[in-house]
Design a protein around this motif. Structure first.
Motif, short mmCIF file in Angstrom:
data_model
loop_
_atom_site.label_atom_id
_atom_site.label_comp_id
_atom_site.label_asym_id
_atom_site.label_seq_id
_atom_site.Cartn_x
_atom_site.Cartn_y
_atom_site.Cartn_z
N ALA A 482 -20.77 8.51 8.58
CA ALA A 482 -20.58 6.93 8.86
C ALA A 482 -19.40 6.61 8.22
O ALA A 482 -18.65 7.20 7.33
CB ALA A 482 -21.70 6.65 7.72
N LEU A 483 -18.96 5.36 8.80
CA LEU A 483 -17.97 4.59 8.32
C LEU A 483 -18.13 3.19 8.06
O LEU A 483 -18.80 2.59 9.02
CB LEU A 483 -16.71 4.74 9.60
CG LEU A 483 -15.53 4.09 8.94
CD1 LEU A 483 -14.77 4.69 8.04
CD2 LEU A 483 -14.63 3.79 10.33
N GLU A 484 -17.73 2.87 6.68
CA GLU A 484 -17.84 1.09 6.50
C GLU A 484 -16.84 0.47 7.37
O GLU A 484 -15.56 0.81 7.26
CB GLU A 484 -17.88 1.08 4.83
CG GLU A 484 -19.03 1.75 4.19
CD GLU A 484 -20.25 1.07 4.64
OE1 GLU A 484 -20.48 -0.10 4.89
OE2 GLU A 484 -21.48 1.89 4.26
N LEU A 485 -17.20 -0.37 7.96
CA LEU A 485 -16.09 -1.08 8.79
C LEU A 485 -15.66 -2.34 7.93
O LEU A 485 -16.33 -3.44 7.85
CB LEU A 485 -16.72 -1.67 10.15
CG LEU A 485 -17.04 -0.46 10.98
CD1 LEU A 485 -17.72 -1.23 12.21
CD2 LEU A 485 -15.83 0.30 11.52
N LEU A 486 -14.54 -2.15 7.03
CA LEU A 486 -13.97 -3.50 6.45
C LEU A 486 -12.48 -3.78 7.14
O LEU A 486 -11.96 -3.22 7.91
CB LEU A 486 -13.51 -2.88 4.96
CG LEU A 486 -14.59 -1.89 4.42
CD1 LEU A 486 -14.11 -1.32 2.97
CD2 LEU A 486 -15.79 -3.12 4.11
N ALA A 491 -10.11 -2.86 12.01
CA ALA A 491 -11.25 -2.02 12.02
C ALA A 491 -11.51 -1.33 13.37
O ALA A 491 -12.22 -0.21 13.24
CB ALA A 491 -12.47 -2.78 11.78
N ALA A 492 -11.32 -1.95 14.48
CA ALA A 492 -11.37 -1.44 15.74
C ALA A 492 -10.63 0.07 15.89
O ALA A 492 -11.35 0.96 16.26
CB ALA A 492 -11.26 -2.12 16.76
N PRO A 493 -9.42 0.03 15.74
CA PRO A 493 -8.58 1.32 15.81
C PRO A 493 -9.00 2.34 14.85
O PRO A 493 -8.98 3.48 15.25
CB PRO A 493 -7.39 0.76 15.95
CG PRO A 493 -7.28 -0.43 15.06
CD PRO A 493 -8.55 -1.11 15.66
N ARG A 494 -9.35 1.87 13.59
CA ARG A 494 -9.91 2.85 12.62
C ARG A 494 -11.24 3.56 13.10
O ARG A 494 -11.50 4.66 12.94
CB ARG A 494 -9.90 2.16 11.30
CG ARG A 494 -10.17 3.24 10.15
CD ARG A 494 -9.98 2.35 8.59
NE ARG A 494 -11.06 1.18 8.64
CZ ARG A 494 -10.46 0.23 8.56
NH1 ARG A 494 -9.16 -0.14 8.49
NH2 ARG A 494 -11.30 -0.73 8.10
N ALA A 495 -12.15 2.47 13.63
CA ALA A 495 -13.26 3.17 13.90
C ALA A 495 -13.18 4.35 15.27
O ALA A 495 -13.88 5.23 15.35
CB ALA A 495 -14.49 2.15 14.62
N ALA A 520 -18.25 3.87 21.13
CA ALA A 520 -18.27 3.55 19.72
C ALA A 520 -17.28 2.23 19.86
O ALA A 520 -17.62 1.49 18.92
CB ALA A 520 -17.71 4.73 18.89
N SER A 521 -16.37 2.56 20.39
CA SER A 521 -15.17 1.20 20.47
C SER A 521 -16.08 0.02 20.90
O SER A 521 -15.95 -1.17 20.41
CB SER A 521 -14.05 1.87 21.39
OG SER A 521 -12.93 0.60 21.58
N GLU A 522 -16.75 0.20 22.28
CA GLU A 522 -17.35 -1.07 22.58
C GLU A 522 -18.50 -1.78 21.77
O GLU A 522 -18.50 -2.81 21.32
CB GLU A 522 -18.32 -0.81 23.97
CG GLU A 522 -17.14 -0.42 25.02
CD GLU A 522 -16.01 -1.47 25.47
OE1 GLU A 522 -16.42 -2.79 25.05
OE2 GLU A 522 -15.12 -1.42 25.95
N LEU A 523 -19.35 -0.69 21.05
CA LEU A 523 -20.21 -1.24 19.92
C LEU A 523 -19.71 -1.95 18.93
O LEU A 523 -20.14 -2.94 18.44
CB LEU A 523 -21.15 -0.12 19.75
CG LEU A 523 -22.05 0.34 20.57
CD1 LEU A 523 -22.97 1.54 20.04
CD2 LEU A 523 -22.82 -0.73 21.13
N LEU A 528 -17.84 -6.86 15.84
CA LEU A 528 -16.91 -7.67 15.32
C LEU A 528 -16.71 -8.90 15.79
O LEU A 528 -16.44 -10.01 15.05
CB LEU A 528 -15.30 -6.94 15.46
CG LEU A 528 -15.18 -5.64 14.44
CD1 LEU A 528 -13.93 -4.82 15.09
CD2 LEU A 528 -15.12 -5.79 13.11
N GLN A 529 -17.31 -9.39 17.07
CA GLN A 529 -17.05 -10.52 17.75
C GLN A 529 -18.31 -11.33 17.35
O GLN A 529 -18.00 -12.71 17.11
CB GLN A 529 -16.70 -10.30 19.25
CG GLN A 529 -16.63 -11.62 20.04
CD GLN A 529 -16.11 -11.52 21.41
OE1 GLN A 529 -16.26 -10.15 21.79
NE2 GLN A 529 -16.12 -12.66 22.24
#
Length: 606
Positions: A482-486, A491-495, A520-523, A528-529
């Motif tokens: 799991a990764l917390e999106l901060l 956040a997108a390139p890190r994910a 994962a990138s699309e979700l 984010l949007q």
């Protein structure tokens, strides 16, 4: 033998009829007529000097005394009217439609059989023991009954006896009697007696005790009863067939649970109920488990059960919290049949949380046994049964960690007449604490421990689920990351980088890694949007699939739509739905939503 003393013991003959006969005989001895005298217009008696009706149109009718008056009028002499005590017992018994036999002595030697008995079984010679002269009594199982009657001096009745290979059924009454004590009584010279035997020596041999055997032919009644039973069996078989056809023919087997269930209809004397169960995979590794009981019997209860089960599967696809599913079912149950209510437990297992979230509508508590053998009951909340309306159901949770076993069941497993149902639940807890093995084995052991067999008086449904404790090579097939999106746009390139590294470490094929990173990138971009913090990306691998899930704090669920050629956005969910095996979304308990997709793993994936 006094006819009036034992005639009242024939089946269908009322004792008051015998009493009336004795009263009529007493009147005859006193010279009283048994036919009321005709009355004239002034109310005076219209009888002749001999006590017979003066009107010739009524002479010779009405009773035995009327016949005597007619005889007297024919020959000019007055003859006394015969009384019931003067009638021959043999004449009476020979004219009975029922089969009558008379035996005497400890060997039950034959003294007499009437004409109906002779017509039914053939002529029988007097003097021989019943087991030789009356073999049909042995075929009907009556010889022990004769011994009981002779010893006890009390009548006995055997209903619906059919000889092996026979076509007739009889209800048999055996009545103890006493033969004349003196020779004068035996040859019929004593007033008030009648002899069944012809010779004086035979009468002397028959002194003492005996048994009068009365066989009433009930073949038509027995056939009607058998037709009724056959009809009931057909209806029961139809209900059982319908019940089983509406239950899942094969349970879905989730990645993270082992599940088994069993259904045992009530015994042949019990009508089929509406017990049911189901296992529904919701996606993203989550599983819905449901068990219920429609209150009622027969085909109607089974039909209502089928409708509720279908509705549960439809509502489960909405991925709603358990209490919201029960709320929908409550309204549907009232619409299906307001006179039939149902109990139900709907639970959802989430392997990521290690919890079983549930809601109960009047159903018995879920039992969970931990790995150390401790058994826990799922606590409240429990609402009223489905179909009652006017209640807001709520959800609860119970921990279901690795090595734990949970049991869902219907009341037929623990409810017994004369016992509090809590005692039955306590017995189930004790049986569960010591039950080991696979879910199917535990189902069988619980049924045996609670005494459920083919003759049980109620339907029983049991579902057992286990959360395996995986170790060694088996544990290598199950991973979580799991990764917390901060932050903002970073956040997108890190994910994407996180997903690429995790999937590569799990040694997936390159093609599957690329598809997983794209999904994962699309979700994440969609969250984010349109979402709000907090946001999280979670990757999960089982032995059969790869699951990608993104959660955020906004509860607005996304939907797939067709983007126009000029649109710059709106294609993310469509891309995910195209490349993934399945996708979906749901609201999370604490507020917010989760959007997920999954990919089936190749058969030879490591």
């Amino acid at each position: 033998m006094n006819f009036t003393r034992w005639s009242a013991r024939f089946p269908g003959t009322q004792r008051r009829a015998a009493a009336r006969s004795e009263h009529a005989a007493a009147q005859a001895k006193r010279g009283e007529g048994s036919v009321p005298a005709a009355r004239g217009a002034a109310g005076h008696s219209a009888t002749g000097p001999d006590g017979c009706p003066a009107d010739p149109t009524v002479r010779g009718t009405g009773s035995v005394h009327g016949a005597g008056c007619a005889s007297a009028a024919a020959d000019g002499t007055a003859t006394p009217a015969p009384s019931l005590d003067e009638l021959s017992v043999r004449d009476v018994l020979d004219r009975l439609p029922a089969l009558v036999a008379l035996v005497h002595g400890p060997e039950h030697r034959v003294a007499y059989v009437n004409d109906a008995y002779t017509a039914g079984f053939g002529a029988r010679a007097p003097g021989a023991p019943a087991h030789l002269a009356l073999p049909e009594l042995g075929d009907l199982g009556l010889l022990p009954l004769l011994d009981q009657v002779q010893r006890s001096g009390k009548p006995r009745t055997a209903k619906n006896r059919t000889a092996p290979g026979g076509t007739s059924s009889y209800t048999v009454t055996c009545t103890p009697i006493e033969f004349p004590k003196t020779k004068a009584d035996a040859d019929g010279s004593h007033a008030g007696s009648g002899s069944l035997t012809g010779s004086e020596g035979e009468a002397e041999a028959h002194t003492g005790t005996g048994v009068l055997i009365h066989l009433a032919d009930v073949t038509d009644h027995a056939e009607a009863v058998e037709r009724l039973r056959a009809s009931e069996r057909r209806q029961r078989e139809a209900a059982v067939t319908l019940q089983r056809s509406l239950l899942p023919q094969e349970l879905e087997q989730p990645d993270d649970l082992r599940v088994a269930a069993t259904y045992q209809p009530g015994g042949t004397e019990a009508a089929v109920g509406g017990d049911w169960y189901d296992v529904i995979t919701l996606g993203a590794g989550r599983t819905a488990l449901v068990i219920g009981d429609v209150m009622g019997r027969g085909v109607r209860a089974a039909a209502v059960m089928g409708q509720l089960r279908t509705a549960v599967r439809a509502y489960a696809r909405l991925d709603l919290p358990p209490h919201e599913v029960l709320q929908l079912l409550d309204g549907l149950a009232a619409e299906i049949d307001a006179s039939q209510i149902a109990t139900c437990v709907y639970a959802v297992h989430d392997p990521n949380e290690g919890l079983l979230a549930y809601a109960s509508a009047g159903h018995l508590p879920i039992l969970v046994r931990d790995e150390d053998g401790t058994v826990r009951r799922a606590a409240d909340p429990t609402g009223p049964p489905l179909g009652t309306g006017g209640w807001l159901h709520t959800s609860g949770t119970i921990a279901l960690g690795p090595g734990s076993t949970a049991v869902l069941y219907t009341d037929g497993l623990v409810e017994r007449r004369g016992e509090d149902i809590d005692e039955g639940v306590g017995a189930l807890e004790r049986a569960l604490s010591g039950a080991q093995g696979t879910p199917a084995v535990i189902c069988d052991r619980l049924m045996r421990a609670l005494g459920v067999d083919a003759d049980h008086d109620d339907d029983v449904a049991v579902m057992v689920l286990q959360q395996p404790a995986r170790t060694g090579a088996d544990a290598e097939l199950f991973h979580n990351a799991a990764l917390e999106l901060l932050g903002g746009i970073e956040a997108a390139p890190r994910a994407r980088a996180f997903a690429q590294g995790v999937l590569a470490s799990w040694r997936f094929p390159v093609e599957l890694c690329d598809l997983g990173v794209l999904a994962a990138s699309e979700l994440v971009a969609n969250s984010l949007q349109h979402g709000t913090p907090p946001m999280r990306l979670r990757l999960r691998r089982t032995d059969r699939r790869l699951i990608i899930e993104v959660t955020d704090g906004d509860d607005h669920l996304p939907r797939r739509r067709r983007a126009e050629p000029a649109d710059e956005t709106g294609r993310g969910i469509s891309i995910v739905a195209t490349i993934a095996s399945a996708w979906g979304s749901r609201r999370t308990p604490g507020g917010g939503k989760a959007v997920w997709c999954e990919f089936a793993l190749p058969d030879k994936a490591p």
